[in-house]
Design a protein around this motif. Sequence first.
Motif, PDB file in Angstrom:
ATOM      1  N   PRO A 107      34.573  52.474  59.689  1.00  0.00           N
ATOM      2  CA  PRO A 107      34.989  52.411  61.093  1.00  0.00           C
ATOM      3  C   PRO A 107      34.110  53.320  61.944  1.00  0.00           C
ATOM      4  CG  PRO A 107      36.912  52.559  59.672  1.00  0.00           C
ATOM      5  CD  PRO A 107      35.697  52.778  58.793  1.00  0.00           C
ATOM      6  N   GLY A 108      33.691  52.811  63.089  1.00  0.00           N
ATOM      7  CA  GLY A 108      32.820  53.555  63.984  1.00  0.00           C
ATOM      8  C   GLY A 108      31.356  53.157  63.869  1.00  0.00           C
ATOM      9  N   ASP A 109      30.969  52.462  62.794  1.00  0.00           N
ATOM     10  CA  ASP A 109      29.583  52.001  62.657  1.00  0.00           C
ATOM     11  C   ASP A 109      29.263  51.023  63.782  1.00  0.00           C
ATOM     12  OD1 ASP A 109      29.371  53.454  60.329  1.00  0.00           O
ATOM     13  OD2 ASP A 109      29.212  51.714  59.003  1.00  0.00           O
ATOM     14  N   LEU A 110      28.039  51.117  64.300  1.00  0.00           N
ATOM     15  CA  LEU A 110      27.551  50.167  65.280  1.00  0.00           C
ATOM     16  C   LEU A 110      26.530  49.264  64.597  1.00  0.00           C
ATOM     17  CD1 LEU A 110      26.978  52.533  68.338  1.00  0.00           C
ATOM     18  CD2 LEU A 110      28.868  50.938  67.979  1.00  0.00           C
ATOM     19  N   VAL A 111      26.644  47.971  64.827  1.00  0.00           N
ATOM     20  CA  VAL A 111      25.740  46.995  64.221  1.00  0.00           C
ATOM     21  C   VAL A 111      25.069  46.241  65.360  1.00  0.00           C
ATOM     22  CG1 VAL A 111      25.541  45.003  62.689  1.00  0.00           C
ATOM     23  CG2 VAL A 111      27.284  46.761  62.232  1.00  0.00           C
ATOM     24  N   HIS A 112      23.752  46.399  65.467  1.00  0.00           N
ATOM     25  CA  HIS A 112      22.999  45.708  66.518  1.00  0.00           C
ATOM     26  C   HIS A 112      22.155  44.615  65.883  1.00  0.00           C
ATOM     27  CE1 HIS A 112      20.964  45.013  70.314  1.00  0.00           C
ATOM     28  NE2 HIS A 112      19.841  44.934  69.611  1.00  0.00           N
ATOM     29  N   ILE A 113      22.184  43.427  66.494  1.00  0.00           N
ATOM     30  CA  ILE A 113      21.399  42.287  66.020  1.00  0.00           C
ATOM     31  C   ILE A 113      20.395  41.924  67.107  1.00  0.00           C
ATOM     32  CG2 ILE A 113      21.448  39.930  65.132  1.00  0.00           C
ATOM     33  CD1 ILE A 113      24.532  40.358  64.790  1.00  0.00           C
ATOM     34  N   HIS A 114      19.132  41.831  66.726  1.00  0.00           N
ATOM     35  CA  HIS A 114      18.076  41.424  67.659  1.00  0.00           C
ATOM     36  C   HIS A 114      17.693  39.981  67.358  1.00  0.00           C
ATOM     37  CE1 HIS A 114      14.421  41.289  69.982  1.00  0.00           C
ATOM     38  NE2 HIS A 114      13.795  40.832  68.912  1.00  0.00           N
ATOM     39  N   TYR A 115      17.720  39.152  68.394  1.00  0.00           N
ATOM     40  CA  TYR A 115      17.320  37.752  68.263  1.00  0.00           C
ATOM     41  C   TYR A 115      15.994  37.560  69.011  1.00  0.00           C
ATOM     42  CZ  TYR A 115      22.162  37.007  66.881  1.00  0.00           C
ATOM     43  OH  TYR A 115      23.383  37.068  66.242  1.00  0.00           O
ATOM     44  N   GLU A 116      15.000  37.002  68.331  1.00  0.00           N
ATOM     45  CA  GLU A 116      13.709  36.749  68.949  1.00  0.00           C
ATOM     46  C   GLU A 116      13.814  35.594  69.934  1.00  0.00           C
ATOM     47  OE1 GLU A 116      14.166  36.664  65.579  1.00  0.00           O
ATOM     48  OE2 GLU A 116      13.297  38.590  65.008  1.00  0.00           O
ATOM     49  N   GLN A 117      12.817  35.500  70.804  1.00  0.00           N
ATOM     50  CA  GLN A 117      12.745  34.391  71.742  1.00  0.00           C
ATOM     51  C   GLN A 117      12.518  33.093  70.973  1.00  0.00           C
ATOM     52  OE1 GLN A 117       9.766  34.778  74.767  1.00  0.00           O
ATOM     53  NE2 GLN A 117       9.956  32.658  75.427  1.00  0.00           N
ATOM     54  N   THR A 118      13.264  32.061  71.322  1.00  0.00           N
ATOM     55  CA  THR A 118      13.061  30.736  70.733  1.00  0.00           C
ATOM     56  C   THR A 118      13.046  29.718  71.861  1.00  0.00           C
ATOM     57  OG1 THR A 118      15.447  30.442  70.408  1.00  0.00           O
ATOM     58  CG2 THR A 118      14.186  31.274  68.534  1.00  0.00           C
TER      59      THR A 118
END
Length: 198
Positions: A107-118
């Motif tokens: 709990p408290g973890d941050l998860v960031h997802i980066h999506y490339e340009q398509t």
Amino acid sequence: MRRDVRLRIITEAIEGVIPGAVPAFTTVQVAERYPSSEATKNAWSGSPRGLAEKVFTALYGRPRPVEGSPLARADAAKGTGDLVGQLAPLLHGDRELTTAPWYPARPGDLVHIHYEQTGESAAFGETYIVGDAVGHGFLSMQLLAHTMTGSAQEIEGMVGCYSSDASDDPLYGVWFEAGPQRLTIVRDGRAVHVGGAR
């Protein structure tokens, strides 16, 4: 593209020097000593993977980065009828996640997802926060913010797909579908996994 099997073999050989050792907690040290002295003159220490990459680079040149998520690589191999190629990325992805020193999520973890340009869609990111699904021993993962541009109708259904109210492992789906190379995981203000740096 699958991870080069030669690099995997070298890495597993180095990790196997100590039978039964947990690879995520194993380090390698190489020291230079002169015969007439007991003192160490020079030393190098690092992970088994780091040493494997040095050996691999000396033999074959720099390893190419793994492209695509474990699921995408398995799907690509399915089209060629390569059963080993289908299973290898899934097994490797599971091992890479479950042996990481920061695993499991808290709990408290941050998860960031980066999506490339398509195509015409601009690059964007999503940030999720892991929480405690109270009373069940499960974790939740809720969308905290995103940078996708467009109207509410255009964005609806495009973000937040990894949100869950209760999961025994909220990272599993995002790790296999989006891919570890797109993830940044932050715990207590420190990045514990930076996929783009691989």
